[in-house]
Enzyme design. Structure first.
Site: not given
Lengths: 439, 439
Positions: A68, A71-72, A148
């Site tokens: 993840h 992905e950012h 997040e």
């Protein structure tokens, strides 16, 4: 209607099947990059996605959250484009550029007007193939990901699903949260993120999927140009993620005392894997038990007693496992009552299965939701892209509908016993102290 | 491309305009019930909605939350159908039956396969026209709504928008939350809810809107049959909700000390009304300031400094007022820094407007998002239904696109001064004690 073997030669194209007005085609490019498209001639838009076959369950413990995090970072810039240039190009045409990370894959996509497809191919391919993962960008993004995580922690209706995965799977790859933890994110170095990128973002582990008013051959040309320099060698596409042995489950009860207004509850057990033939029967069972407003749980918990605003059941599927869960949010003082109703209703479908009427309604619900859900380009793109990564073959929509139709009461009874009569995990978040919620 | 006067005789049909493949038509039935449809011949589904021109801003203080409470109760049963019969009928065909309440209207809708449209018309019309609002159902639903309020309270990213409305509009109809309060919900009686229903759910205050693969004349026949017995008299359709004088604003700062992980911030001011010609310029300004990943706020707060996961600006429009707001969620210790960046960026667009490139990008963003957003039947149904209630006329999509295209840098500069250089309201939720966040 059966499907081509996976062993397709690089450089060749196969028509997988046609259904409705469109056709699904796949081309394998040198290096093992797959391009799969579905034409929808009546729309004026296109959804373009690139899928990497890596997700949080592929992470070793020190890498928790790396899929993840990466992905950012892929939005932060390439050899030739800054982060601003990436987002500005798509914003300028009113497109929707985004990405998501799951336990078993990661997807980057843009939804645009059909005439803007070349732009979408260019931008998303560049992000995926040419990311530079600069140290300063990895640093800046660390703060974003920590925020997040905090945002997830502030929404108990979201947090509870991550906590439930831990209650069911324990501290295992399927149990750990996709976001990682504050500690693991703080510990991940640029070298590790970049290494993760170089290891997993290779053409043979990537799938390009496109749906909309598009032409397969043109998509292949655009993708070949965008990935130029990477499409070499004779690597075969990675095999779909299929595992023989089911992931281990170790159902526990997790009670998290937290100062919230509602208590949030998930009760559940291991479901079935993505390729399990019983998944259609479980889908019908799920619809009847907690899938809609006419479902037993909605009727008993909300409609008759007004105990919850949100109450539903759900399923999740992985390569070798799955989840069947029941969620409810209620007054902290009513947890025992709500749990007791949920356990009763689960017990009843195990003991007595469904009525004929519920069976037919459940099938209708799955059928209608599937057909309605496939009207937009994004869901078509997802269906074919995900299928390429995690199924042995792409089931045509008609075939899925036929399998739903074939479900019998006996099938439902059998799956209810297999799934719901198994040891259950339970998670409660709320101001509940150390109350005991065992059955 | 201009539009027919509202003064349409009951029993007559008007073609409002055609655009693309479809046409928009309106029929006014006896009693003043309007039926407005848009044909989308290339889809296989239909969205059927019934709109009532009542919302939370129509509530007197003791009725706070009545519009939304009533919306829930309408699912509980009619003269001929139980709650279960209502939901089971739509679940059986895999349709999506739902409703929402806003400050100025309430909408009930079903999205179904086109062949199931007669069913959708029957069910939703019956709910709206023949609700019985039984005392025991009103009681059971009270608990559900209290849980909905608690769920909102548990999600600070949701709660902050209700709190911000209070900060901007104070204790006025536009400022009060749609859900009502725990006290007002506890105090509302069945008589009051039922009276509210009888007062506001009359044909002249209702609009039926339908989009999809449908035939206008058939829809009119189905609706006429479903509303049989109600379509009498010569009442004219209610006038659209247009008010001359702007709703009063009284911008304050509200700091809510709460034990959350993140601090949640909304900073904003009164925007423009729904019919204000400057709304297109404000839309472009919003896109450039905080509408996408290339926007100034996203770049400054998230991309460069990693201070937030979620940061954006937004607009809301009402008949006589509107909101321009900036949201960010960040570490509690960083509120001052994030606020200072947001205020700087707002100040810069007031002082210097946008660049040419931002202007063009903002226009492209609005254009593309609008066209992409109108591919599904639900958003088309919403556009025509809402427009019938709250606009004097339905602007064709081409006309909206032309008005966006016509926005100049001077227009943006003017609206920035009017909206952003005005007194601002501020809401902060988080573990921030009584810190002072004034500029």
């Amino acid at each position: 209607m059966t499907l081509p073997a996976r062993a397709q030669e690089p450089g060749t194209t196969t028509t997988i099947h046609t259904e409705g007005a469109g056709a699904v085609r796949r081309t394998v490019l040198p290096g093992g990059l797959r391009v799969i498209t579905e034409t929808m001639p009546t729309v004026r838009s296109a959804a373009f996605g690139i899928w990497s076959g890596v997700g949080s369950r592929d992470e070793a413990v020190p890498d928790a959250g790396a899929s993840h995090y990466l992905e950012h970072v892929l939005f932060k810039g390439t050899r030739t484009r800054s982060a601003l240039e990436i987002s500005a190009a798509v914003d300028a045409v009113g497109g929707d550029l985004n990405a998501f990370t799951a336990k078993e894959y990661t997807c980057y996509y843009a939804r645009v007007l059909d005439s803007d497809l070349p732009l979408a191919v260019d931008i998303v391919s560049d992000m995926v193939a040419e990311s530079v993962n600069r140290p300063e960008d990895v640093e800046a993004e660390r703060g974003v990901i920590l925020e997040e995580i905090h945002m997830r922690d502030d929404d108990p209706g979201d947090l509870i699903h991550d906590e439930f995965a831990i209650a069911l799977y324990g501290d295992t790859p399927l149990g750990r949260p996709i976001l990682g933890t504050v500690d693991s994110i703080n510990a991940l170095s640029r070298e590790r993120i970049h290494g993760y990128y170089r290891e997993h973002y290779v053409p043979s582990n990537l799938v390009v999927s496109v749906a909309g008013n598009i032409d397969h051959d043109e998509v292949v040309r655009l993708v070949s140009r965008a990935f130029a320099g990477h499409l070499t060698g004779d690597a075969a596409p990675a095999a779909p993620r299929l595992n023989g042995a089911p992931a281990p489950v170790d159902p526990r009860t997790r009670v998290i005392d937290k100062d919230t207004e509602q208590a949030h509850i998930v009760l559940g057990a291991a479901g079935v894997s993505r390729t399990d033939e019983r998944r259609f029967a479980l889908g019908v069972l799920n619809a009847a038990l907690g899938g809609g407003m006419s479902s037993r749980l909605f009727q008993e918990v909300r409609e008759k007693r007004g105990l919850a605003y949100s109450v539903y059941s759900y399923t999740a599927q992985y390569a070798d496992s799955g989840i069947f869960g029941v969620y409810a949010g209620c007054q902290p003082g009513k947890v025992e009552e709500v749990l007791s109703i949920c356990r009763d209703e689960v017990g009843k479908v195990v003991g007595e299965s469904l009525t004929e009427e519920e069976l037919e309604r459940g099938k209708g619900q799955l059928r209608g939701a599937m057909v309605l859900g496939l009207e937009d380009t994004g869901s078509r793109m997802s269906r074919i892209g995900k299928s390429e990564l995690v199924y042995e073959s792409l089931l045509p929509v008609e075939e899925v509908l036929a399998r739903i139709e074939a479900v019998t009461l006996d099938d439902v009874r059998a799956i209810a016993r297999d799934v719901l009569d198994a040891p259950q995990a339970l998670t409660v978040i709320g101001p509940v102290g150390d109350r005991d919620f065992s059955a």
